[in-house]
Design a protein around this motif. Structure first.
Motif, PDB file in Angstrom:
ATOM      1  N   HIS A 177      31.762 -12.164 -79.115  1.00  0.00           N
ATOM      2  CA  HIS A 177      31.859 -13.606 -79.290  1.00  0.00           C
ATOM      3  C   HIS A 177      30.972 -14.057 -80.448  1.00  0.00           C
ATOM      4  O   HIS A 177      29.753 -13.923 -80.394  1.00  0.00           O
ATOM      5  N   ALA A 178      31.584 -14.607 -81.468  1.00  0.00           N
ATOM      6  CA  ALA A 178      30.827 -14.997 -82.661  1.00  0.00           C
ATOM      7  C   ALA A 178      29.827 -16.096 -82.375  1.00  0.00           C
ATOM      8  O   ALA A 178      28.804 -16.217 -83.058  1.00  0.00           O
ATOM      9  N   ASN A 179      30.082 -16.916 -81.353  1.00  0.00           N
ATOM     10  CA  ASN A 179      29.227 -18.065 -81.096  1.00  0.00           C
ATOM     11  C   ASN A 179      28.264 -17.848 -79.932  1.00  0.00           C
ATOM     12  O   ASN A 179      27.743 -18.825 -79.383  1.00  0.00           O
ATOM     13  N   VAL A 180      28.014 -16.593 -79.575  1.00  0.00           N
ATOM     14  CA  VAL A 180      27.143 -16.325 -78.430  1.00  0.00           C
ATOM     15  C   VAL A 180      25.767 -16.967 -78.622  1.00  0.00           C
ATOM     16  O   VAL A 180      25.251 -17.646 -77.728  1.00  0.00           O
ATOM     17  N   SER A 181      25.149 -16.755 -79.758  1.00  0.00           N
ATOM     18  CA  SER A 181      23.812 -17.290 -79.997  1.00  0.00           C
ATOM     19  C   SER A 181      23.804 -18.810 -79.917  1.00  0.00           C
ATOM     20  O   SER A 181      22.896 -19.410 -79.321  1.00  0.00           O
ATOM     21  N   ASN A 182      24.810 -19.431 -80.510  1.00  0.00           N
ATOM     22  CA  ASN A 182      24.887 -20.893 -80.460  1.00  0.00           C
ATOM     23  C   ASN A 182      25.093 -21.385 -79.032  1.00  0.00           C
ATOM     24  O   ASN A 182      24.502 -22.382 -78.613  1.00  0.00           O
ATOM     25  N   ASP A 183      25.938 -20.677 -78.281  1.00  0.00           N
ATOM     26  CA  ASP A 183      26.175 -21.067 -76.897  1.00  0.00           C
ATOM     27  C   ASP A 183      24.886 -20.966 -76.076  1.00  0.00           C
ATOM     28  O   ASP A 183      24.540 -21.880 -75.319  1.00  0.00           O
ATOM     29  N   LEU A 184      24.187 -19.835 -76.231  1.00  0.00           N
ATOM     30  CA  LEU A 184      22.955 -19.655 -75.474  1.00  0.00           C
ATOM     31  C   LEU A 184      21.914 -20.705 -75.854  1.00  0.00           C
ATOM     32  O   LEU A 184      21.172 -21.197 -74.992  1.00  0.00           O
ATOM     33  N   HIS A 185      21.862 -21.035 -77.119  1.00  0.00           N
ATOM     34  CA  HIS A 185      20.934 -22.085 -77.567  1.00  0.00           C
ATOM     35  C   HIS A 185      21.287 -23.414 -76.894  1.00  0.00           C
ATOM     36  O   HIS A 185      20.397 -24.161 -76.452  1.00  0.00           O
ATOM     37  N   PHE A 186      22.585 -23.704 -76.807  1.00  0.00           N
ATOM     38  CA  PHE A 186      23.020 -24.940 -76.160  1.00  0.00           C
ATOM     39  C   PHE A 186      22.691 -24.918 -74.668  1.00  0.00           C
ATOM     40  O   PHE A 186      22.173 -25.901 -74.127  1.00  0.00           O
ATOM     41  N   PHE A 187      22.965 -23.788 -74.001  1.00  0.00           N
ATOM     42  CA  PHE A 187      22.660 -23.682 -72.565  1.00  0.00           C
ATOM     43  C   PHE A 187      21.162 -23.871 -72.316  1.00  0.00           C
ATOM     44  O   PHE A 187      20.755 -24.554 -71.379  1.00  0.00           O
ATOM     45  N   ALA A 230      22.800 -16.628 -69.566  1.00  0.00           N
ATOM     46  CA  ALA A 230      23.527 -17.899 -69.556  1.00  0.00           C
ATOM     47  C   ALA A 230      23.524 -18.512 -68.153  1.00  0.00           C
ATOM     48  O   ALA A 230      23.355 -19.727 -67.988  1.00  0.00           O
ATOM     49  N   ALA A 231      23.704 -17.664 -67.136  1.00  0.00           N
ATOM     50  CA  ALA A 231      23.734 -18.157 -65.761  1.00  0.00           C
ATOM     51  C   ALA A 231      22.388 -18.751 -65.362  1.00  0.00           C
ATOM     52  O   ALA A 231      22.330 -19.781 -64.678  1.00  0.00           O
ATOM     53  N   VAL A 232      21.303 -18.125 -65.777  1.00  0.00           N
ATOM     54  CA  VAL A 232      19.970 -18.660 -65.465  1.00  0.00           C
ATOM     55  C   VAL A 232      19.799 -20.045 -66.085  1.00  0.00           C
ATOM     56  O   VAL A 232      19.322 -20.982 -65.431  1.00  0.00           O
ATOM     57  N   TYR A 233      20.199 -20.186 -67.342  1.00  0.00           N
ATOM     58  CA  TYR A 233      20.074 -21.489 -68.001  1.00  0.00           C
ATOM     59  C   TYR A 233      20.893 -22.567 -67.297  1.00  0.00           C
ATOM     60  O   TYR A 233      20.468 -23.718 -67.181  1.00  0.00           O
ATOM     61  N   MET A 234      22.067 -22.186 -66.802  1.00  0.00           N
ATOM     62  CA  MET A 234      23.029 -23.182 -66.332  1.00  0.00           C
ATOM     63  C   MET A 234      23.065 -23.381 -64.815  1.00  0.00           C
ATOM     64  O   MET A 234      23.688 -24.337 -64.340  1.00  0.00           O
TER      65      MET A 234
END
Length: 367
Positions: A177-187, A230-234
């Motif tokens: 996933h190209a946007n993994v880092s951006n997604d994690l930053h958002f989460f 991601a699950a921990v963040y969300m």
């Protein structure tokens, strides 16, 4: 000591036992407060008298309510305090931790008896026998006997260090996933917003993340670390979609409050399900309040239907909650007492993940 009163307490009068439980809820913070004060000012006779009185009152309440287990735990502590008052023994950190552990165990045991839960995992016989041994020990033996009791009851040696809230040093692996880092930053930004709603939550996300990732790593990383992160963040973001007076409430929740709170895993999982590539994280979030025996929520799943990531998150999230659950009453719960409580809840968590989690905690407190 009547061993039967310890390993299989009898409820002579349920209403009286409920009154004891209510009184203990009020008196336990007094013990916590006075122990903390006495550690700083051992020569203060007024504080010594206050702590002796608090323990004596717990013993008296237990006798009045005919709860022999309460007497069995409080009596040797009262004897210790009497010996300290007379200058026969000192008030060390280990003795303080032993007293607090004993009061914690009494609270758990009282709740278990009232709710007809098993008591075996609380190791009450080891506790009471250890307390009696300490109450008779020479001044030179007290610390050694306290250490022996703590390890017998909790399964961990009494070496405690702080639980760091720093971010775990783990590199983000390559992903399709190209946007993994951006997604994690958002989460993570959402988690930070959640933390800002209460000063009690400060640093919570990173503490949970560190424990979750290290528990997974100890077991050989069977769960994708990115999905787990991601699950921990969300996992609690769904709380922000509920009325704040429900999830920031101090004290007992009403049945209506509990019903609303049970919606929060679904809300957060729903958000993740709508983002490509985070299906596993969504499943973890949706199931992190399920229990192996089917008593969890929202679906009442059994162990075979709960994904491994949810089982990890359930344990580490509960550990964090135990560390904080009495903070509103000034209770400074130690790591050892928190992990002991988690291990005592043998029906709530997946047993295959308790061992890796214990290994992480053991490494933390022994480092």
């Amino acid at each position: 000591m009547d061993i039967r009163a310890v390993i299989s307490p009898t409820v002579h009068d349920r209403e009286a036992l409920e009154e004891f439980a209510d009184a203990l809820t009020d008196r336990a913070p007094e013990v916590e407060r006075d122990v903390a004060r006495l550690k700083k000012s051992q020569g203060d006779r007024e504080i010594t008298a206050d702590l002796f009185r608090a323990i004596h009152n717990i013993k008296g309440d237990a006798a009045l309510c005919k709860f022999d287990l309460g007497i069995a735990i409080a009596h040797p502590i009262e004897s210790m305090m009497s010996r300290f008052r007379e200058g026969e023994i000192g008030f060390s950190d280990l003795l303080a931790e032993t007293i607090l552990l004993a009061i914690d165990r009494l609270e758990l045991a009282t709740d278990a008896v009232l709710n007809r839960k098993p008591l075996e995992s609380l190791r009450l016989l080891d506790l009471v026998q250890g307390l009696e041994k300490i109450s008779r020990a020479s001044g030179e033996r007290v610390d050694a006997d306290c250490a022996e009791l703590i390890e017998a009851v909790t399964g961990f040696p009494p070496v405690i260090s702080s639980m760091s809230g720093k971010s775990p040093k783990t590199a983000i692996p390559k992903s399709e996933h190209a946007n993994v880092s951006n997604d994690l930053h958002f989460f993570r930004s959402l988690a930070t917003q959640f933390e800002s709603r209460s000063p009690l939550f400060k640093g919570r996300t990173m503490r949970v993340l560190r424990l979750a990732l290290e528990t997974n790593r100890t077991a050989g990383n069977p769960i994708d670390p990115l999905q787990l992160e991601a699950a921990v963040y969300m996992h609690d973001i769904g709380m922000m979609l509920l009325p704040e007076e429900n999830w920031l409430k101090v004290g007992k929740l009403s049945e209506s409050d509990k019903a609303q709170l049970r919606n929060h895993p679904g809300y957060a999982a729903g958000l993740l399900q709508r983002m490509a590539g985070w299906e596993t994280a969504a499943e973890i979030v949706a199931q992190h309040h399920e229990m192996p025996g089917g008593a969890g929520y929202p679906q009442g799943l059994n162990s075979e239907s709960i994904c491994p990531g949810a089982k990890i998150l359930a344990i580490v999230d509960a550990f964090e909650a135990v560390m904080l659950k009495h903070i509103h009453r000034g209770k400074n719960r130690s790591v050892l007492r928190a992990i002991a409580e988690i291990n005592a809840c043998d029906k709530q968590f997946a047993p295959e993940w308790i061992a890796p989690f214990n290994a992480v905690i053991r490494k933390t407190i022994e480092s």
